[in-house]
Every structure is written in structure tokens, then in C-alpha cells.
Design an enzyme around this catalytic site. Structure first.
Site, PDB file in Angstrom:
ATOM      1  N   ARG A   1       0.859  -1.166   0.000  1.00  0.00           N
ATOM      2  CA  ARG A   1       0.000   0.000   0.000  1.00  0.00           C
ATOM      3  C   ARG A   1       0.900   1.222   0.000  1.00  0.00           C
ATOM      4  O   ARG A   1       2.116   1.126   0.044  1.00  0.00           O
ATOM      5  CB  ARG A   1      -0.963   0.012   1.193  1.00  0.00           C
ATOM      6  CG  ARG A   1      -2.325  -0.657   0.875  1.00  0.00           C
ATOM      7  CD  ARG A   1      -3.483   0.046   1.566  1.00  0.00           C
ATOM      8  NE  ARG A   1      -3.543   1.469   1.198  1.00  0.00           N
ATOM      9  CZ  ARG A   1      -4.113   2.403   1.956  1.00  0.00           C
ATOM     10  NH1 ARG A   1      -4.673   2.088   3.119  1.00  0.00           N
ATOM     11  NH2 ARG A   1      -4.139   3.672   1.554  1.00  0.00           N
TER      12      ARG A   1
ATOM     13  N   ASP B   1      -2.011  -1.237   9.212  1.00  0.00           N
ATOM     14  CA  ASP B   1      -1.114  -0.199   8.701  1.00  0.00           C
ATOM     15  C   ASP B   1       0.326  -0.352   9.170  1.00  0.00           C
ATOM     16  O   ASP B   1       1.256  -0.161   8.399  1.00  0.00           O
ATOM     17  CB  ASP B   1      -1.609   1.191   9.133  1.00  0.00           C
ATOM     18  CG  ASP B   1      -2.788   1.667   8.307  1.00  0.00           C
ATOM     19  OD1 ASP B   1      -2.960   1.171   7.187  1.00  0.00           O
ATOM     20  OD2 ASP B   1      -3.539   2.528   8.799  1.00  0.00           O
TER      21      ASP B   1
ATOM     22  N   GLU C   1      -1.527  16.150   7.756  1.00  0.00           N
ATOM     23  CA  GLU C   1      -1.043  14.778   7.641  1.00  0.00           C
ATOM     24  C   GLU C   1      -0.764  14.481   6.171  1.00  0.00           C
ATOM     25  O   GLU C   1      -1.367  15.078   5.282  1.00  0.00           O
ATOM     26  CB  GLU C   1      -2.066  13.760   8.167  1.00  0.00           C
ATOM     27  CG  GLU C   1      -2.254  13.771   9.663  1.00  0.00           C
ATOM     28  CD  GLU C   1      -3.100  12.593  10.140  1.00  0.00           C
ATOM     29  OE1 GLU C   1      -2.988  12.236  11.314  1.00  0.00           O
ATOM     30  OE2 GLU C   1      -3.876  12.038   9.328  1.00  0.00           O
ATOM     31  N   GLU C   2       0.155  13.561   5.922  1.00  0.00           N
ATOM     32  CA  GLU C   2       0.384  12.975   4.595  1.00  0.00           C
ATOM     33  C   GLU C   2       0.437  14.035   3.496  1.00  0.00           C
ATOM     34  O   GLU C   2      -0.276  13.994   2.497  1.00  0.00           O
ATOM     35  CB  GLU C   2      -0.695  11.936   4.297  1.00  0.00           C
ATOM     36  CG  GLU C   2      -0.669  10.786   5.296  1.00  0.00           C
ATOM     37  CD  GLU C   2      -1.822   9.816   5.144  1.00  0.00           C
ATOM     38  OE1 GLU C   2      -1.690   8.661   5.558  1.00  0.00           O
ATOM     39  OE2 GLU C   2      -2.880  10.228   4.603  1.00  0.00           O
TER      40      GLU C   2
ATOM     41  N   ASP D   1     -11.305  16.605  -0.113  1.00  0.00           N
ATOM     42  CA  ASP D   1     -11.051  15.485   0.797  1.00  0.00           C
ATOM     43  C   ASP D   1     -12.124  14.413   0.628  1.00  0.00           C
ATOM     44  O   ASP D   1     -13.068  14.546  -0.147  1.00  0.00           O
ATOM     45  CB  ASP D   1     -11.008  15.993   2.239  1.00  0.00           C
ATOM     46  CG  ASP D   1     -10.180  15.107   3.163  1.00  0.00           C
ATOM     47  OD1 ASP D   1      -9.725  14.040   2.723  1.00  0.00           O
ATOM     48  OD2 ASP D   1      -9.999  15.488   4.337  1.00  0.00           O
TER      49      ASP D   1
ATOM     50  N   ASN E   1     -12.063  12.568   9.669  1.00  0.00           N
ATOM     51  CA  ASN E   1     -11.382  11.566   8.844  1.00  0.00           C
ATOM     52  C   ASN E   1     -10.895  12.211   7.543  1.00  0.00           C
ATOM     53  O   ASN E   1     -11.000  13.419   7.356  1.00  0.00           O
ATOM     54  CB  ASN E   1     -12.283  10.357   8.575  1.00  0.00           C
ATOM     55  CG  ASN E   1     -12.743   9.700   9.873  1.00  0.00           C
ATOM     56  OD1 ASN E   1     -11.922   9.455  10.756  1.00  0.00           O
ATOM     57  ND2 ASN E   1     -14.038   9.428   9.991  1.00  0.00           N
TER      58      ASN E   1
ATOM     59  N   ARG F   1     -13.948   5.539  -0.943  1.00  0.00           N
ATOM     60  CA  ARG F   1     -12.726   5.708  -1.717  1.00  0.00           C
ATOM     61  C   ARG F   1     -12.899   5.053  -3.086  1.00  0.00           C
ATOM     62  O   ARG F   1     -12.310   4.013  -3.387  1.00  0.00           O
ATOM     63  CB  ARG F   1     -11.544   5.120  -0.947  1.00  0.00           C
ATOM     64  CG  ARG F   1     -11.282   5.872   0.350  1.00  0.00           C
ATOM     65  CD  ARG F   1     -10.145   5.279   1.165  1.00  0.00           C
ATOM     66  NE  ARG F   1      -9.815   6.130   2.301  1.00  0.00           N
ATOM     67  CZ  ARG F   1      -8.815   5.920   3.145  1.00  0.00           C
ATOM     68  NH1 ARG F   1      -8.031   4.850   2.996  1.00  0.00           N
ATOM     69  NH2 ARG F   1      -8.587   6.747   4.138  1.00  0.00           N
TER      70      ARG F   1
ATOM     71  N   TYR G   1      -5.507   6.481  -1.961  1.00  0.00           N
ATOM     72  CA  TYR G   1      -4.627   7.630  -1.796  1.00  0.00           C
ATOM     73  C   TYR G   1      -4.232   8.180  -3.170  1.00  0.00           C
ATOM     74  O   TYR G   1      -4.244   7.485  -4.180  1.00  0.00           O
ATOM     75  CB  TYR G   1      -3.359   7.229  -1.053  1.00  0.00           C
ATOM     76  CG  TYR G   1      -3.486   7.142   0.450  1.00  0.00           C
ATOM     77  CD1 TYR G   1      -4.721   7.060   1.082  1.00  0.00           C
ATOM     78  CD2 TYR G   1      -2.346   7.119   1.259  1.00  0.00           C
ATOM     79  CE1 TYR G   1      -4.820   6.978   2.455  1.00  0.00           C
ATOM     80  CE2 TYR G   1      -2.432   7.037   2.630  1.00  0.00           C
ATOM     81  CZ  TYR G   1      -3.668   6.965   3.232  1.00  0.00           C
ATOM     82  OH  TYR G   1      -3.760   6.883   4.591  1.00  0.00           O
TER      83      TYR G   1
END
Length: 469
Positions: free
Chosen positions: A118, A151, A277-278, A324, A344, A368, A402
Site C-alpha cells: 500500500r 497499517d 497529515e500525509e 477530501d 477523517n 474511496r 490515496y
């Protein structure tokens, strides 16, 4: 004929035969040498262009089935000397997105040896682009793929392979032990950042050209984490953002300046009520722009822009085209966090062009799935939801995941500008599908100022696999 004459005659005949045999052997040697020269000359014949590509096939047999694992392109005749990627160029003007790569990893993995992964991302040097990914220490359709929805584990590693190839043990390079990572090239070497360890005390290990050069300890003891996409390099320095603290509340965020793998400067952002984040980061005219994930309370994306001295500005993308997931339907935006459906989130990206913005997002507002690119000509600074371009990438009926940005420097493309690109993760398996595993493949696109097309490029694997039955 007397005996002496017989002896002389026989000796003469033997000498002639010997000379003829010697001549034939010399001719044979010359023939072999000429044949070899012709063959090698055809393989390595210099062309009038700047480089030639020699392709070697790397094949294997899996359960008596012939599988072409990879084609390795070796660049010949190209100057491989180091350069400094300056990052001083502006983003190239673009009108749409052309597909760049698709690895089909899950489809190939039903029969071939392909890693369970991932968080794939792409990063380019001045010579090549590579796909980086976090493995689970397991292969698809194997017993060790069970439970890989998790994860963070000690089995996760950062590895890389040539862009567009399915990540397998035969074409992949180990980079770092990591369950969160980033990587980038400064023109002289690869910097990799791999975070591993317990949630309450993880450590980031920095490597430069494969050698450990520095480490960073979790400073809040709450899941130290980083970008899951490429860091950004400007004039020999590379920059990344790390987060430590709650995923659903105020956390701590640091910008790090790294030179040849050593942290030379870091600052903590003064960002109350912000959540980073990210982050997806890219260089633009000598500065760095990062567009991130708000997992706390924003359905629009926060951004931070900074120069090489780490002087920074922060904000949220103002557009009413929200980026998002989950998110509300498009409406009135805000230059602060939009709280509706703000909890989230998902890793994503955007590219700023003055007051305009290209926004990448899932098609679904709640799951997603699907992916699209939206051009909002005033979305960086204005809050309306009007836009002028929508390009389909993945249909809403297919899984996505993602996404993140990467760039191709002028030193790679030969252009006089920075080419913007992005990748999309196509997640398959748990928790949405009836499998024992979670993994993904990826696609990528690059911005062009010429013809493009909207379509759907899904993962396409038929599930479940035999291990799931």
C-alpha cells in the site's frame, strides 16, 4: 622412384596439408571474430540522438507458467554525471493530464510473484522515475498476505522499482524498514526516510544513497508519520513534513531541511486549529508547496508554503470544490477548515497556479472510489464552487485510494519548466472486498498542454483469489 625421393615426396605432401590446415584455422578464427564484432556492433551501435536504450528481458517460471516479470531499460550513451536539481522553475502551463503509467500489480499478482503493498508513490531523479511502495513482507495469493489490512507492523518495508512495473521480488530494490515513508532525489543521490517502531516511540531513519545518515525520534510519542509521497528538493536541499500527535485533534507538525541525508534545520509550525497529515509537496520557483490531509475537522485541504530558510505561510484551499474524502457536496468554501463532513480523510494533492488550482479528488463523497481532476480558475483564493474543466480518471464504480503529487524536473524532461504529475492508488481487498488481504496497484498522469482524454483506468483484478476461497 628411389626411397629418398619417396621420403621427400611424402614430406612435401604433409607440409602442404599442414599449411592448408593452418590457413583454414586462421580463417576460422577471423570469421568468428568478424561475426562477434558484427553482433556486438548491432547491440551497441551509437545513434545520432543523445541516448540509446538497450532492453534486457528478465523472465522467470512460476508453477510451470512463463511470466515476463520485467523489462529493464539500461540507458546507454547518456551522461550520468550528477547535477543539482535547482527547483527554481515554475510549473509548466497545462490544459489536461496524459496517462503516464499503470502497473496492473493486482491482476499480475493472481499468478505471478507480486508484493502485497500500500501507499505507493512516484519520485524522479534527473535520469529516471521510480515507484516507491510500502510492502507487507508478503506476496499476493500467499498465506502471509492474511491480515495485511493493518497499517503498522515490523514487516513493512519501503522498496522501489522502475515506474510502471508490477512490484515483485525480481525487479524491486530495498530502501528502508518503514510503515511510513518518503523519498526524493537531489540530483546527486536518493534520500529515503523510513519510519518504524512502536506507536509511542517510533524513529525515522534517513538514508542517503543507501547509507544511514541521520535519525529522528518521535517527539510527541504518538505515531510519528510523514508524507507517503515524495519530498521536495531545491538547490541541493530536500524538504519534508512530519506529524506527531493525534489524528483527530491538534497535533505537532515540523518542516525539516535535509542536506545529503543530514537534518540541517527544522521548525515546528505555529498552526493552531490546523491539521496536517500525509502532505503532497512539490518545488515551484525555488519554494516548496505542500497540500495535505486534515483528518481532524476539514473537508477541504490545508496547505503550507515555505522557502529554503523555512519561512512559511499556511492556509486552506478556499474553493467550494472540496478535495477530501469524506466531504459534503460542493458548495460554499472557506479559507479555513470546512467542518461539514470534516472528520477523517484521505491523502490527496492539488497544484496551485496563481489564484487557480487543479484539484484531484475521489468521485464519491463518502467512499474511496472513482477519481477526477478539476480545474477551478479562482479556487485558491475564492470560495465559489464553479469550475471550468473536469477530467475523468477512474469511474465511480471502481475503487481508488490515496493520491499524491510528483514532479519531473527540467533536468529530466528538457523543458524549461517543472512538469506536474500525480499518482492514484487503486486499493483492493479488505475492508471492502471478501479477501484475507489488502493491497493496491497504481496509475499516474502528467500535465501536458496538448490533447488529453477522460476515461476510466481501474485496477481491473477479478477477486477473490484462490487463497481467499
Amino acid at each position: 622412384m628411389n626411397p629418398n625421393q619417396k621420403i621427400i615426396t611424402i614430406g612435401s605432401i604433409c607440409m602442404v596439408v599442414g599449411i592448408i590446415s593452418l590457413i583454414l584455422q586462421i580463417g576460422n578464427i577471423i570469421s568468428i571474430w568478424v561475426s562477434h564484432s558484427i553482433q556486438t556492433g548491432n547491440q551497441n551501435h551509437p545513434e545520432t540522438c543523445n541516448q540509446s536504450i538497450i532492453t534486457y528481458e528478465n523472465n522467470t517460471w512460476v508453477n510451470q507458467t512463463y511470466v515476463n516479470i520485467s523489462n529493464t531499460n539500461v540507458v546507454a550513451g547518456q551522461d550520468a554525471t550528477s547535477v543539482i536539481l535547482t527547483g527554481n522553475s515554475s510549473l509548466c502551463p497545462i490544459s489536461g493530464w496524459a496517462i503516464y503509467s499503470k502497473d496492473n500489480g493486482i491482476r499480475i499478482g493472481s499468478k505471478g510473484d507480486v508484493f502485497v503493498i500500500r501507499e505507493p508513490f512516484i519520485s524522479c531523479s534527473h535520469l529516471e522515475c521510480r515507484t516507491f511502495f510500502l510492502t507487507q513482507g508478503a506476496l499476493l495469493n500467499d498465506k502471509h498476505s492474511n491480515g495485511t489490512v493493518k497499517d503498522r507492523s515490523p514487516y513493512r518495508t519501503l522498496m522501489s522499482c522502475p515506474v510502471g512495473e508490477a512490484p515483485s521480488p525480481y525487479n524491486s530494490r530495498f530502501e528502508s524498514v518503514a510503515w511510513s515513508a518518503s523519498a526524493c532525489h537531489d540530483g546527486m543521490g536518493w534520500l529515503t526516510i523510513g519510519i518504524s517502531g512502536p506507536d509511542n516511540g517510533a524513529v525515522a531513519v534517513l538514508k542517503y544513497n543507501g547509507i544511514i545518515t541521520d535519525t529522528i525520534k518521535s517527539w510527541r510519542n504518538n505515531i510519528l508519520r510523514t508524507q507517503e509521497s515524495e519530498c521536495a528538493c531545491v538547490n541541493g536541499s530536500c524538504f519534508t513534513i512530519m506529524t506527531d500527535g493525534p489524528s483527530n485533534g491538534q497535533a505537532s507538525y515540523k518542516i525539516l531541511k535535509i542536506e545529503k541525508g543530514k537534518v540541517t534545520k527544522s521548525i515546528e509550525l505555529n498552526a493552531p486549529n490546523y491539521h496536517y497529515e500525509e502532505c503532497s509537496c512539490y518545488p515551484d520557483t525555488g519554494k516548496v508547496m505542500c497540500v495535505c490531509r486534515d483528518n481532524w475537522h476539514g473537508s477541504n485541504r490545508p496547505w503550507v508554503s515555505f522557502d529554503q530558510n523555512l519561512d512559511y505561510q499556511i492556509g486552506y484551499i478556499c474553493s467550494g470544490v472540496f478535495g477530501d474524502n469524506p466531504r459534503p457536496n460542493d458548495g460554499t468554501g472557506s479559507c479555513g477548515p470546512v467542518s461539514s463532513n470534516g472528520a477523517n480523510g484521505i491523502k490527496g494533492f492539488s497544484f496551485r497556479y496563481d489564484n487557480g488550482v487543479w484539484i484531484g479528488r475521489t468521485k464519491s463523497t463518502s467512499s474511496r472510489s472513482g477519481f477526477e481532476m478539476i480545474w477551478d480558475p479562482n479556487g485558491w483564493t475564492e470560495t465559489d464552487s464553479s469550475f471550468s474543466v473536469r477530467q475523468d480518471i477512474v469511474a465511480i464504480t471502481d475503487w481508488s485510494g490515496y493520491s499524491g503529487s510528483f514532479v519531473q524536473h527540467p533536468e529530466l524532461t528538457g523543458l524549461d519548466c517543472m512538469r506536474p504529475c500525480f499518482w492514484v492508488e487503486l486499493i483492493r481487498g479488505q475492508p471492502k472486498e471478501n479477501t484475507i488481504w489488502t493491497s493496491g496497484s497504481s496509475i499516474s498522469f502528467c500535465g501536458v498542454n496538448s490533447d488529453t482524454v477522460g476515461w476510466s483506468w481501474p485496477d481491473g483484478a477479478e477477486l477473490p483469489f484462490s487463497i481467499d476461497k
